[in-house]
Design a protein around this motif. Structure first.
Motif, PDB file in Angstrom:
ATOM      1  N   LEU A  65       0.831  -1.202   0.000  1.00  0.00           N
ATOM      2  CA  LEU A  65       0.000   0.000   0.000  1.00  0.00           C
ATOM      3  C   LEU A  65       0.868   1.256   0.000  1.00  0.00           C
ATOM      4  O   LEU A  65       0.616   2.204  -0.756  1.00  0.00           O
ATOM      5  CB  LEU A  65      -0.918  -0.017   1.221  1.00  0.00           C
ATOM      6  CG  LEU A  65      -1.838   1.201   1.412  1.00  0.00           C
ATOM      7  CD1 LEU A  65      -2.769   1.360   0.223  1.00  0.00           C
ATOM      8  CD2 LEU A  65      -2.636   1.050   2.710  1.00  0.00           C
TER       9      LEU A  65
ATOM     10  N   ASN B 204       2.629   1.598  -3.528  1.00  0.00           N
ATOM     11  CA  ASN B 204       1.724   2.005  -4.605  1.00  0.00           C
ATOM     12  C   ASN B 204       1.249   3.448  -4.419  1.00  0.00           C
ATOM     13  O   ASN B 204       1.129   4.206  -5.388  1.00  0.00           O
ATOM     14  CB  ASN B 204       0.526   1.060  -4.666  1.00  0.00           C
ATOM     15  CG  ASN B 204       0.919  -0.341  -5.104  1.00  0.00           C
ATOM     16  OD1 ASN B 204       1.999  -0.540  -5.671  1.00  0.00           O
ATOM     17  ND2 ASN B 204       0.054  -1.314  -4.842  1.00  0.00           N
ATOM     18  N   HIS B 205       0.976   3.816  -3.169  1.00  0.00           N
ATOM     19  CA  HIS B 205       0.514   5.174  -2.890  1.00  0.00           C
ATOM     20  C   HIS B 205       1.614   6.189  -3.223  1.00  0.00           C
ATOM     21  O   HIS B 205       1.337   7.256  -3.794  1.00  0.00           O
ATOM     22  CB  HIS B 205       0.118   5.279  -1.417  1.00  0.00           C
ATOM     23  CG  HIS B 205      -0.747   6.462  -1.114  1.00  0.00           C
ATOM     24  ND1 HIS B 205      -2.082   6.534  -1.469  1.00  0.00           N
ATOM     25  CD2 HIS B 205      -0.468   7.644  -0.477  1.00  0.00           C
ATOM     26  CE1 HIS B 205      -2.579   7.690  -1.072  1.00  0.00           C
ATOM     27  NE2 HIS B 205      -1.628   8.382  -0.466  1.00  0.00           N
TER      28      HIS B 205
ATOM     29  N   SER C 251       1.951   6.458  -7.074  1.00  0.00           N
ATOM     30  CA  SER C 251       0.846   7.167  -7.719  1.00  0.00           C
ATOM     31  C   SER C 251       0.943   8.669  -7.511  1.00  0.00           C
ATOM     32  O   SER C 251       0.440   9.447  -8.324  1.00  0.00           O
ATOM     33  CB  SER C 251      -0.493   6.649  -7.189  1.00  0.00           C
ATOM     34  OG  SER C 251      -0.668   6.992  -5.816  1.00  0.00           O
ATOM     35  N   ARG C 252       1.588   9.070  -6.439  1.00  0.00           N
ATOM     36  CA  ARG C 252       1.742  10.497  -6.149  1.00  0.00           C
ATOM     37  C   ARG C 252       3.153  11.010  -6.452  1.00  0.00           C
ATOM     38  O   ARG C 252       3.475  12.158  -6.177  1.00  0.00           O
ATOM     39  CB  ARG C 252       1.378  10.770  -4.681  1.00  0.00           C
ATOM     40  CG  ARG C 252      -0.130  10.757  -4.470  1.00  0.00           C
ATOM     41  CD  ARG C 252      -0.508  10.443  -3.051  1.00  0.00           C
ATOM     42  NE  ARG C 252      -1.968  10.464  -2.895  1.00  0.00           N
ATOM     43  CZ  ARG C 252      -2.763   9.489  -3.345  1.00  0.00           C
ATOM     44  NH1 ARG C 252      -2.253   8.437  -3.975  1.00  0.00           N
ATOM     45  NH2 ARG C 252      -4.079   9.563  -3.180  1.00  0.00           N
TER      46      ARG C 252
ATOM     47  N   LEU D 191      -2.886   8.525   4.473  1.00  0.00           N
ATOM     48  CA  LEU D 191      -3.454   7.179   4.579  1.00  0.00           C
ATOM     49  C   LEU D 191      -4.123   6.945   5.936  1.00  0.00           C
ATOM     50  O   LEU D 191      -3.912   5.928   6.587  1.00  0.00           O
ATOM     51  CB  LEU D 191      -2.364   6.120   4.334  1.00  0.00           C
ATOM     52  CG  LEU D 191      -1.827   6.031   2.899  1.00  0.00           C
ATOM     53  CD1 LEU D 191      -0.675   5.043   2.824  1.00  0.00           C
ATOM     54  CD2 LEU D 191      -2.939   5.611   1.936  1.00  0.00           C
TER      55      LEU D 191
ATOM     56  N   PRO E 248      -7.452   3.492   1.321  1.00  0.00           N
ATOM     57  CA  PRO E 248      -7.784   4.175   0.071  1.00  0.00           C
ATOM     58  C   PRO E 248      -8.661   3.351  -0.851  1.00  0.00           C
ATOM     59  O   PRO E 248      -9.238   3.873  -1.798  1.00  0.00           O
ATOM     60  CB  PRO E 248      -6.409   4.432  -0.561  1.00  0.00           C
ATOM     61  CG  PRO E 248      -5.524   3.370   0.011  1.00  0.00           C
ATOM     62  CD  PRO E 248      -6.026   3.161   1.407  1.00  0.00           C
TER      63      PRO E 248
END
Length: 224
Positions: free
Chosen positions: A194, A197-198, A201-202, A219, A223
């Motif tokens: 998590l 990936n978070h 993505s940002r 978080l 999400p």
């Protein structure tokens, strides 16, 4: 192993002075490599010598530049002769304008790396006997050993800083995984996925996201 020098520029300036005195010359200029053979700091035993070293870097030719490029000493050359005027026309003109008529170069090398160059400047032929020439090379080698020790020390310190930052990042990520595991009731492996990936993505470093998670700024909820 030689002791690291505290101030490489002062170290090379002092070596220029000692080398000139040892060979009976009035001055010596130097180029201290700071990154690559063409990125150097000009030094000298006096103001005129330092100006000539600076001129070499500006016009990109001269005995010091040749020494850096080859990694080998430059035999004595008469600055009033045709060879010097062909090899280093602009630098030779500046050197003779300052009253110098001969030059010889010494390479400062250690373990295959060129750390600097010294050009001995004289107002008359040096005519150095072999024993004194050998002693001058030993002096240059000693200067190179000190510069190399300083280089190795800087590398070791930088490696230490990188390892310290990597350890801090690892600790933050582990703490963030624990926070997410408890907050969302997920496994540490899932928490790491998590986080990764978070962060992707940002387009942010995972360490920065981990820090934000620990402080409750990211978080706070699942999400998904």
């Amino acid at each position: 192993m030689a002791e690291p020098v505290e101030d490489p520029i002062h170290h090379l300036e002092h070596t220029c002075l000692r080398l000139a005195q040892w060979l009976g010359a009035p001055a010596a200029s130097g180029l201290l490599v700071v990154d690559a053979p063409y990125q150097a700091v000009p030094v000298g035993s006096d103001v005129m010598a330092r100006e000539l070293a600076s001129a070499e870097l500006t016009i990109t030719h001269g005995p010091g530049i040749d020494t850096l490029r080859s990694g080998h000493p430059q035999p004595e050359i008469a600055l009033t002769g045709p060879m010097a005027r062909v090899r280093w026309p602009r630098w030779t003109a500046q050197a003779t304008d300052r009253g110098f008529s001969a030059a010889a170069g010494f390479a400062l090398t250690r373990q295959g790396a060129v750390l600097g160059a010294i050009t001995v400047l004289s107002d008359q032929p040096l005519r150095v006997d072999p024993d004194r020439q050998q002693a001058a090379r030993l002096l240059a080698d000693a200067a190179a050993a000190g510069l190399n020790a300083q280089h190795l020390l800087r590398k070791a310190e930088e490696t230490g800083r990188q390892l310290e930052q990597a350890l801090i990042s690892r600790i933050l990520i582990e703490q963030a995984k624990g926070v997410l595991s408890e907050r969302m009731g997920i496994s540490p492996a899932t928490a790491f996925t998590l986080l990764r990936n978070h962060a992707r993505s940002r387009r942010m470093p995972i360490r920065d996201l981990a820090d934000a998670v620990i402080e409750g700024r990211a978080l706070r909820e699942d999400p998904t």
